[in-house]
Design a protein around this motif. Sequence first.
Motif, PDB file in Angstrom:
ATOM      1  N   LEU A  21       0.830  -1.211   0.000  1.00 24.05           N
ATOM      2  CA  LEU A  21       0.000   0.000   0.000  1.00 24.05           C
ATOM      3  C   LEU A  21       0.863   1.260   0.000  1.00 24.05           C
ATOM      4  O   LEU A  21       0.572   2.224  -0.707  1.00 24.05           O
ATOM      5  CB  LEU A  21      -0.932   0.025   1.217  1.00 24.05           C
ATOM      6  CG  LEU A  21      -2.154  -0.873   1.181  1.00 24.05           C
ATOM      7  CD1 LEU A  21      -2.939  -0.738   2.480  1.00 24.05           C
ATOM      8  CD2 LEU A  21      -3.038  -0.558  -0.005  1.00 24.05           C
ATOM      9  N   ALA A  22       1.924   1.236   0.781  1.00 23.99           N
ATOM     10  CA  ALA A  22       2.817   2.385   0.846  1.00 23.99           C
ATOM     11  C   ALA A  22       3.508   2.615  -0.499  1.00 23.99           C
ATOM     12  O   ALA A  22       3.621   3.762  -0.956  1.00 23.99           O
ATOM     13  CB  ALA A  22       3.852   2.196   1.957  1.00 23.99           C
ATOM     14  N   VAL A  23       3.936   1.551  -1.154  1.00 26.46           N
ATOM     15  CA  VAL A  23       4.562   1.676  -2.473  1.00 26.46           C
ATOM     16  C   VAL A  23       3.549   2.231  -3.465  1.00 26.46           C
ATOM     17  O   VAL A  23       3.861   3.111  -4.273  1.00 26.46           O
ATOM     18  CB  VAL A  23       5.136   0.324  -2.952  1.00 26.46           C
ATOM     19  CG1 VAL A  23       5.540   0.383  -4.410  1.00 26.46           C
ATOM     20  CG2 VAL A  23       6.321  -0.081  -2.090  1.00 26.46           C
ATOM     21  N   ARG A  24       2.316   1.741  -3.402  1.00 27.01           N
ATOM     22  CA  ARG A  24       1.255   2.259  -4.268  1.00 27.01           C
ATOM     23  C   ARG A  24       1.061   3.751  -4.058  1.00 27.01           C
ATOM     24  O   ARG A  24       0.977   4.533  -5.010  1.00 27.01           O
ATOM     25  CB  ARG A  24      -0.055   1.525  -3.991  1.00 27.01           C
ATOM     26  CG  ARG A  24      -1.200   2.018  -4.879  1.00 27.01           C
ATOM     27  CD  ARG A  24      -2.546   1.842  -4.271  1.00 27.01           C
ATOM     28  NE  ARG A  24      -2.656   2.571  -3.000  1.00 27.01           N
ATOM     29  CZ  ARG A  24      -3.717   2.511  -2.212  1.00 27.01           C
ATOM     30  NH1 ARG A  24      -4.737   1.745  -2.535  1.00 27.01           N
ATOM     31  NH2 ARG A  24      -3.767   3.190  -1.096  1.00 27.01           N
ATOM     32  N   ASN A  25       1.029   4.166  -2.788  1.00 24.30           N
ATOM     33  CA  ASN A  25       0.828   5.579  -2.472  1.00 24.30           C
ATOM     34  C   ASN A  25       1.970   6.446  -2.988  1.00 24.30           C
ATOM     35  O   ASN A  25       1.744   7.537  -3.517  1.00 24.30           O
ATOM     36  CB  ASN A  25       0.638   5.767  -0.969  1.00 24.30           C
ATOM     37  CG  ASN A  25      -0.645   5.139  -0.464  1.00 24.30           C
ATOM     38  OD1 ASN A  25      -1.554   4.851  -1.241  1.00 24.30           O
ATOM     39  ND2 ASN A  25      -0.712   4.892   0.831  1.00 24.30           N
ATOM     40  N   ILE A  26       3.185   5.963  -2.852  1.00 24.26           N
ATOM     41  CA  ILE A  26       4.344   6.691  -3.367  1.00 24.26           C
ATOM     42  C   ILE A  26       4.229   6.835  -4.879  1.00 24.26           C
ATOM     43  O   ILE A  26       4.454   7.919  -5.432  1.00 24.26           O
ATOM     44  CB  ILE A  26       5.662   5.990  -2.970  1.00 24.26           C
ATOM     45  CG1 ILE A  26       5.883   6.099  -1.459  1.00 24.26           C
ATOM     46  CG2 ILE A  26       6.848   6.576  -3.737  1.00 24.26           C
ATOM     47  CD1 ILE A  26       6.997   5.208  -0.923  1.00 24.26           C
ATOM     48  N   CYS A  27       3.845   5.763  -5.552  1.00 21.26           N
ATOM     49  CA  CYS A  27       3.685   5.810  -7.017  1.00 21.26           C
ATOM     50  C   CYS A  27       2.607   6.804  -7.424  1.00 21.26           C
ATOM     51  O   CYS A  27       2.788   7.562  -8.384  1.00 21.26           O
ATOM     52  CB  CYS A  27       3.344   4.427  -7.556  1.00 21.26           C
ATOM     53  SG  CYS A  27       4.709   3.262  -7.463  1.00 21.26           S
ATOM     54  N   ILE A  28       1.501   6.817  -6.712  1.00 21.75           N
ATOM     55  CA  ILE A  28       0.417   7.753  -7.016  1.00 21.75           C
ATOM     56  C   ILE A  28       0.904   9.191  -6.882  1.00 21.75           C
ATOM     57  O   ILE A  28       0.683  10.022  -7.775  1.00 21.75           O
ATOM     58  CB  ILE A  28      -0.804   7.496  -6.099  1.00 21.75           C
ATOM     59  CG1 ILE A  28      -1.494   6.200  -6.506  1.00 21.75           C
ATOM     60  CG2 ILE A  28      -1.774   8.679  -6.120  1.00 21.75           C
ATOM     61  CD1 ILE A  28      -2.572   5.739  -5.545  1.00 21.75           C
ATOM     62  N   ILE A  29       1.568   9.488  -5.798  1.00 23.78           N
ATOM     63  CA  ILE A  29       2.064  10.850  -5.565  1.00 23.78           C
ATOM     64  C   ILE A  29       3.058  11.244  -6.653  1.00 23.78           C
ATOM     65  O   ILE A  29       2.992  12.342  -7.211  1.00 23.78           O
ATOM     66  CB  ILE A  29       2.694  10.963  -4.162  1.00 23.78           C
ATOM     67  CG1 ILE A  29       1.608  10.822  -3.090  1.00 23.78           C
ATOM     68  CG2 ILE A  29       3.427  12.300  -4.003  1.00 23.78           C
ATOM     69  CD1 ILE A  29       2.138  10.593  -1.694  1.00 23.78           C
ATOM     70  N   GLU A  30       3.985  10.350  -6.962  1.00 20.33           N
ATOM     71  CA  GLU A  30       4.994  10.636  -7.988  1.00 20.33           C
ATOM     72  C   GLU A  30       4.341  10.875  -9.348  1.00 20.33           C
ATOM     73  O   GLU A  30       4.699  11.812 -10.057  1.00 20.33           O
ATOM     74  CB  GLU A  30       5.998   9.486  -8.089  1.00 20.33           C
ATOM     75  CG  GLU A  30       6.859   9.306  -6.861  1.00 20.33           C
ATOM     76  CD  GLU A  30       8.046  10.249  -6.812  1.00 20.33           C
ATOM     77  OE1 GLU A  30       8.412  10.827  -7.850  1.00 20.33           O
ATOM     78  OE2 GLU A  30       8.614  10.387  -5.723  1.00 20.33           O
ATOM     79  N   LEU A  31       3.384  10.039  -9.728  1.00 20.72           N
ATOM     80  CA  LEU A  31       2.733  10.192 -11.028  1.00 20.72           C
ATOM     81  C   LEU A  31       1.931  11.490 -11.103  1.00 20.72           C
ATOM     82  O   LEU A  31       1.969  12.196 -12.116  1.00 20.72           O
ATOM     83  CB  LEU A  31       1.825   8.996 -11.325  1.00 20.72           C
ATOM     84  CG  LEU A  31       2.544   7.698 -11.654  1.00 20.72           C
ATOM     85  CD1 LEU A  31       1.573   6.523 -11.616  1.00 20.72           C
ATOM     86  CD2 LEU A  31       3.226   7.785 -13.012  1.00 20.72           C
ATOM     87  N   LEU A  32       1.213  11.819 -10.052  1.00 22.98           N
ATOM     88  CA  LEU A  32       0.411  13.035 -10.057  1.00 22.98           C
ATOM     89  C   LEU A  32       1.267  14.293 -10.107  1.00 22.98           C
ATOM     90  O   LEU A  32       1.021  15.191 -10.919  1.00 22.98           O
ATOM     91  CB  LEU A  32      -0.498  13.086  -8.822  1.00 22.98           C
ATOM     92  CG  LEU A  32      -1.699  12.159  -8.811  1.00 22.98           C
ATOM     93  CD1 LEU A  32      -2.374  12.188  -7.445  1.00 22.98           C
ATOM     94  CD2 LEU A  32      -2.684  12.525  -9.899  1.00 22.98           C
ATOM     95  N   PHE A  33       2.268  14.364  -9.262  1.00 26.31           N
ATOM     96  CA  PHE A  33       3.002  15.611  -9.118  1.00 26.31           C
ATOM     97  C   PHE A  33       4.258  15.707  -9.974  1.00 26.31           C
ATOM     98  O   PHE A  33       4.589  16.780 -10.460  1.00 26.31           O
ATOM     99  CB  PHE A  33       3.335  15.857  -7.651  1.00 26.31           C
ATOM    100  CG  PHE A  33       2.111  16.059  -6.818  1.00 26.31           C
ATOM    101  CD1 PHE A  33       1.336  17.195  -6.962  1.00 26.31           C
ATOM    102  CD2 PHE A  33       1.706  15.107  -5.909  1.00 26.31           C
ATOM    103  CE1 PHE A  33       0.189  17.385  -6.216  1.00 26.31           C
ATOM    104  CE2 PHE A  33       0.555  15.291  -5.149  1.00 26.31           C
ATOM    105  CZ  PHE A  33      -0.196  16.437  -5.309  1.00 26.31           C
ATOM    106  N   CYS A  34       4.951  14.605 -10.173  1.00 20.76           N
ATOM    107  CA  CYS A  34       6.193  14.664 -10.955  1.00 20.76           C
ATOM    108  C   CYS A  34       5.920  14.613 -12.454  1.00 20.76           C
ATOM    109  O   CYS A  34       6.632  15.240 -13.236  1.00 20.76           O
ATOM    110  CB  CYS A  34       7.148  13.552 -10.541  1.00 20.76           C
ATOM    111  SG  CYS A  34       7.698  13.738  -8.834  1.00 20.76           S
ATOM    112  N   LEU A  35       4.896  13.874 -12.852  1.00 18.82           N
ATOM    113  CA  LEU A  35       4.549  13.815 -14.273  1.00 18.82           C
ATOM    114  C   LEU A  35       3.409  14.757 -14.630  1.00 18.82           C
ATOM    115  O   LEU A  35       3.133  14.985 -15.801  1.00 18.82           O
ATOM    116  CB  LEU A  35       4.158  12.380 -14.675  1.00 18.82           C
ATOM    117  CG  LEU A  35       5.250  11.336 -14.620  1.00 18.82           C
ATOM    118  CD1 LEU A  35       4.711   9.991 -15.081  1.00 18.82           C
ATOM    119  CD2 LEU A  35       6.436  11.748 -15.469  1.00 18.82           C
TER     120      LEU A  35
END
Length: 79
Positions: free
Chosen positions: A32-46
């Motif tokens: 779940l934590a890895v999923r959350n990190i991926c979501i944040i990265e995709l939303l804000f970094c991309l």
Amino acid sequence: MPRTLSREEIKELILAATFQYQQARSEYKERLAVRNICIIELLFCLGLRVGELSALDMADYRPEENTVLIHGKGRKESY
């Protein structure tokens, strides 16, 4: 006009998700934590829109090319 998060606020979100990963006591919570990190990265970094993010599927990930196919507005696709 929508309000955007500051760099500091985004940094805090990433740090909170990373802390969640470090404190995970089970494989489930770790995932779940890895999923959350991926979501944040995709939303804000991309700069993805929420709709683009929610439309992602595992078939859109191309590990051999290290890319993700994004289905944008108007059926536009980008990598």
